[in-house]
Design a protein around this motif. Sequence first.
Motif, PDB file in Angstrom:
ATOM      1  N   TYR A  77       0.838  -1.197   0.000  1.00 45.18           N
ATOM      2  CA  TYR A  77       0.000   0.000   0.000  1.00 45.18           C
ATOM      3  C   TYR A  77       0.880   1.258   0.000  1.00 45.18           C
ATOM      4  O   TYR A  77       0.577   2.243  -0.679  1.00 45.18           O
ATOM      5  N   VAL A  78       1.953   1.201   0.783  1.00 46.27           N
ATOM      6  CA  VAL A  78       2.852   2.350   0.866  1.00 46.27           C
ATOM      7  C   VAL A  78       3.583   2.565  -0.464  1.00 46.27           C
ATOM      8  O   VAL A  78       3.737   3.699  -0.928  1.00 46.27           O
ATOM      9  N   PHE A  79       4.022   1.462  -1.074  1.00 48.91           N
ATOM     10  CA  PHE A  79       4.693   1.590  -2.374  1.00 48.91           C
ATOM     11  C   PHE A  79       3.740   2.195  -3.407  1.00 48.91           C
ATOM     12  O   PHE A  79       4.151   3.020  -4.239  1.00 48.91           O
ATOM     13  N   HIS A  80       2.474   1.794  -3.345  1.00 49.13           N
ATOM     14  CA  HIS A  80       1.502   2.356  -4.293  1.00 49.13           C
ATOM     15  C   HIS A  80       1.250   3.828  -3.988  1.00 49.13           C
ATOM     16  O   HIS A  80       1.025   4.628  -4.914  1.00 49.13           O
ATOM     17  N   LEU A  81       1.293   4.210  -2.717  1.00 47.36           N
ATOM     18  CA  LEU A  81       1.167   5.625  -2.365  1.00 47.36           C
ATOM     19  C   LEU A  81       2.258   6.449  -3.038  1.00 47.36           C
ATOM     20  O   LEU A  81       2.002   7.533  -3.567  1.00 47.36           O
ATOM     21  N   VAL A  82       3.486   5.920  -3.027  1.00 47.67           N
ATOM     22  CA  VAL A  82       4.587   6.626  -3.697  1.00 47.67           C
ATOM     23  C   VAL A  82       4.312   6.739  -5.187  1.00 47.67           C
ATOM     24  O   VAL A  82       4.523   7.790  -5.798  1.00 47.67           O
ATOM     25  N   CYS A 118       1.400   6.812  -6.685  1.00 44.44           N
ATOM     26  CA  CYS A 118       0.314   7.776  -6.900  1.00 44.44           C
ATOM     27  C   CYS A 118       0.786   9.209  -6.659  1.00 44.44           C
ATOM     28  O   CYS A 118       0.403  10.130  -7.397  1.00 44.44           O
ATOM     29  N   LEU A 119       1.599   9.418  -5.629  1.00 43.29           N
ATOM     30  CA  LEU A 119       2.100  10.759  -5.329  1.00 43.29           C
ATOM     31  C   LEU A 119       2.993  11.257  -6.457  1.00 43.29           C
ATOM     32  O   LEU A 119       2.917  12.424  -6.861  1.00 43.29           O
ATOM     33  N   ALA A 120       3.832  10.370  -6.985  1.00 37.46           N
ATOM     34  CA  ALA A 120       4.695  10.750  -8.104  1.00 37.46           C
ATOM     35  C   ALA A 120       3.871  11.085  -9.349  1.00 37.46           C
ATOM     36  O   ALA A 120       4.148  12.067 -10.049  1.00 37.46           O
ATOM     37  N   GLU A 121       2.851  10.285  -9.624  1.00 40.51           N
ATOM     38  CA  GLU A 121       1.999  10.562 -10.784  1.00 40.51           C
ATOM     39  C   GLU A 121       1.261  11.885 -10.627  1.00 40.51           C
ATOM     40  O   GLU A 121       1.100  12.649 -11.593  1.00 40.51           O
ATOM     41  N   ALA A 122       0.815  12.165  -9.400  1.00 42.98           N
ATOM     42  CA  ALA A 122       0.149  13.438  -9.142  1.00 42.98           C
ATOM     43  C   ALA A 122       1.113  14.609  -9.326  1.00 42.98           C
ATOM     44  O   ALA A 122       0.731  15.673  -9.838  1.00 42.98           O
ATOM     45  N   GLY A 123       2.370  14.398  -8.914  1.00 44.92           N
ATOM     46  CA  GLY A 123       3.374  15.442  -9.118  1.00 44.92           C
ATOM     47  C   GLY A 123       3.627  15.705 -10.587  1.00 44.92           C
ATOM     48  O   GLY A 123       3.780  16.851 -11.019  1.00 44.92           O
ATOM     49  N   THR A 124       3.657  14.640 -11.377  1.00 47.16           N
ATOM     50  CA  THR A 124       3.826  14.786 -12.820  1.00 47.16           C
ATOM     51  C   THR A 124       2.640  15.537 -13.423  1.00 47.16           C
ATOM     52  O   THR A 124       2.806  16.430 -14.267  1.00 47.16           O
ATOM     53  N   ALA A 125       1.431  15.179 -12.969  1.00 50.55           N
ATOM     54  CA  ALA A 125       0.231  15.872 -13.458  1.00 50.55           C
ATOM     55  C   ALA A 125       0.243  17.354 -13.083  1.00 50.55           C
ATOM     56  O   ALA A 125      -0.336  18.184 -13.789  1.00 50.55           O
ATOM     57  N   ALA A 126       0.920  17.685 -11.980  1.00 49.04           N
ATOM     58  CA  ALA A 126       1.003  19.081 -11.537  1.00 49.04           C
ATOM     59  C   ALA A 126       2.101  19.850 -12.248  1.00 49.04           C
ATOM     60  O   ALA A 126       2.262  21.062 -12.017  1.00 49.04           O
ATOM     61  N   GLY A 127       2.876  19.154 -13.108  1.00 50.16           N
ATOM     62  CA  GLY A 127       3.867  19.854 -13.913  1.00 50.16           C
ATOM     63  C   GLY A 127       5.311  19.478 -13.678  1.00 50.16           C
ATOM     64  O   GLY A 127       6.195  19.971 -14.386  1.00 50.16           O
ATOM     65  N   ALA A 178       8.712  12.086  -4.345  1.00 54.25           N
ATOM     66  CA  ALA A 178       7.708  11.257  -3.690  1.00 54.25           C
ATOM     67  C   ALA A 178       8.371  10.180  -2.840  1.00 54.25           C
ATOM     68  O   ALA A 178       7.967   9.929  -1.691  1.00 54.25           O
ATOM     69  N   ARG A 179       9.390   9.568  -3.401  1.00 55.64           N
ATOM     70  CA  ARG A 179      10.077   8.491  -2.674  1.00 55.64           C
ATOM     71  C   ARG A 179      10.740   9.026  -1.410  1.00 55.64           C
ATOM     72  O   ARG A 179      10.609   8.437  -0.324  1.00 55.64           O
ATOM     73  N   ALA A 180      11.449  10.142  -1.536  1.00 50.63           N
ATOM     74  CA  ALA A 180      12.132  10.714  -0.378  1.00 50.63           C
ATOM     75  C   ALA A 180      11.141  11.205   0.664  1.00 50.63           C
ATOM     76  O   ALA A 180      11.395  11.119   1.875  1.00 50.63           O
ATOM     77  N   THR A 181      10.003  11.715   0.227  1.00 48.08           N
ATOM     78  CA  THR A 181       8.993  12.204   1.158  1.00 48.08           C
ATOM     79  C   THR A 181       8.420  11.075   2.002  1.00 48.08           C
ATOM     80  O   THR A 181       8.304  11.187   3.229  1.00 48.08           O
ATOM     81  N   VAL A 182       8.085   9.962   1.367  1.00 49.80           N
ATOM     82  CA  VAL A 182       7.478   8.854   2.106  1.00 49.80           C
ATOM     83  C   VAL A 182       8.500   8.160   3.004  1.00 49.80           C
ATOM     84  O   VAL A 182       8.205   7.828   4.158  1.00 49.80           O
ATOM     85  N   THR A 183       9.709   7.953   2.512  1.00 50.90           N
ATOM     86  CA  THR A 183      10.713   7.311   3.364  1.00 50.90           C
ATOM     87  C   THR A 183      11.111   8.226   4.520  1.00 50.90           C
ATOM     88  O   THR A 183      11.323   7.766   5.648  1.00 50.90           O
ATOM     89  N   GLY A 184      11.194   9.529   4.257  1.00 52.89           N
ATOM     90  CA  GLY A 184      11.525  10.472   5.327  1.00 52.89           C
ATOM     91  C   GLY A 184      10.431  10.557   6.372  1.00 52.89           C
ATOM     92  O   GLY A 184      10.698  10.577   7.582  1.00 52.89           O
ATOM     93  N   ALA A 185       9.178  10.598   5.908  1.00 53.99           N
ATOM     94  CA  ALA A 185       8.060  10.626   6.854  1.00 53.99           C
ATOM     95  C   ALA A 185       8.013   9.343   7.674  1.00 53.99           C
ATOM     96  O   ALA A 185       7.722   9.364   8.879  1.00 53.99           O
ATOM     97  N   GLY A 186       8.313   8.207   7.030  1.00 50.33           N
ATOM     98  CA  GLY A 186       8.338   6.941   7.751  1.00 50.33           C
ATOM     99  C   GLY A 186       9.413   6.919   8.821  1.00 50.33           C
ATOM    100  O   GLY A 186       9.189   6.440   9.938  1.00 50.33           O
ATOM    101  N   GLU A 187      10.580   7.443   8.505  1.00 57.16           N
ATOM    102  CA  GLU A 187      11.663   7.475   9.489  1.00 57.16           C
ATOM    103  C   GLU A 187      11.317   8.414  10.640  1.00 57.16           C
ATOM    104  O   GLU A 187      11.614   8.120  11.805  1.00 57.16           O
ATOM    105  N   LEU A 188      10.670   9.545  10.328  1.00 47.99           N
ATOM    106  CA  LEU A 188      10.239  10.467  11.382  1.00 47.99           C
ATOM    107  C   LEU A 188       9.231   9.778  12.294  1.00 47.99           C
ATOM    108  O   LEU A 188       9.306   9.890  13.524  1.00 47.99           O
ATOM    109  N   LEU A 189       8.314   9.047  11.717  1.00 46.27           N
ATOM    110  CA  LEU A 189       7.331   8.304  12.496  1.00 46.27           C
ATOM    111  C   LEU A 189       8.016   7.260  13.363  1.00 46.27           C
ATOM    112  O   LEU A 189       7.632   7.037  14.519  1.00 46.27           O
ATOM    113  N   PHE A 190       9.039   6.605  12.817  1.00 47.08           N
ATOM    114  CA  PHE A 190       9.783   5.581  13.548  1.00 47.08           C
ATOM    115  C   PHE A 190      10.497   6.172  14.753  1.00 47.08           C
ATOM    116  O   PHE A 190      10.521   5.584  15.841  1.00 47.08           O
ATOM    117  N   GLN A 191      11.080   7.355  14.571  1.00 48.50           N
ATOM    118  CA  GLN A 191      11.887   7.949  15.635  1.00 48.50           C
ATOM    119  C   GLN A 191      11.077   8.740  16.651  1.00 48.50           C
ATOM    120  O   GLN A 191      11.516   8.938  17.779  1.00 48.50           O
TER     121      GLN A 191
END
Length: 275
Positions: A183-188, A190-199, A209-222
Amino acid sequence: MSPNPSHLPSSLILAGAGKMGGSMLEGWLKVGMKPEGVTVLDPRPSDEMARFCQASGIALNPASPAPADVLVLAIKPQMLDDAAPGLNGYLGPRTLIVSILAGKTIGDLRSRLPAAGAIVRAMPNLPASIGRGATGAAANDVVSEAQRLMAHALLSSNGIVEWLPSEDLIDAVTAVSGSGPAYVFHLVECLAEAGTAAGLPPDLAQRLARATVTGAGELLFQSESSPATLRQNVTSPGGTTAAALEVLMREPGGLKALMREAVAAAKRRAEELAG
């Protein structure tokens, strides 16, 4: 609770040394399992696993291994029927079975392995391969406290372990943490596709998108803060994040409802695959 080396078994048979089984094996050795106490059974081990066993002093496919303190089942679930007759011979009266076979209940294992006594059924997930897994585990009523501690020491070498009050919850665990990384991989995606659609250029959107989700996950972990608190901390009233969250959190049809539907579908499928 972190793995306690004193609770590790003195002898262990690993049946199935694929990606998950191999990752678990590496975790056990890292927390203090002695390689000379480990036997690996795999009819088609990878060249990498064969080299690893040889270099580590682990017995690979010996002619007749003796019963061990623990038998870990990490074969493909559909191989259980064919493998069971041979595996049954490796069970002693005090052998603990730890199974990570998706869809195979404790009852399934007891019916196919008549010599089985103590059984722990566990559901790890893919991040266990990097030591950041989430595993749900349930024990049958003949597992002793010492065997539970032994199972915990093994399973927690690859991440957190949550003990379930009933095996009936395993399908829900499968739907949440077992399938959850996808689910998380699919979120990345979708977020990347949305970013492309935004220009944004596609490769830039993918990296962000990848750095955002992995960074948020690490913040949640810590962090000791709840996910809701972390969300609120980055949401300014009337700002850009609030505008996006109005879409994601709308009722009906928001992310909460969609995630409930997705988890329910995964749980139903896990129940259908049991047997």
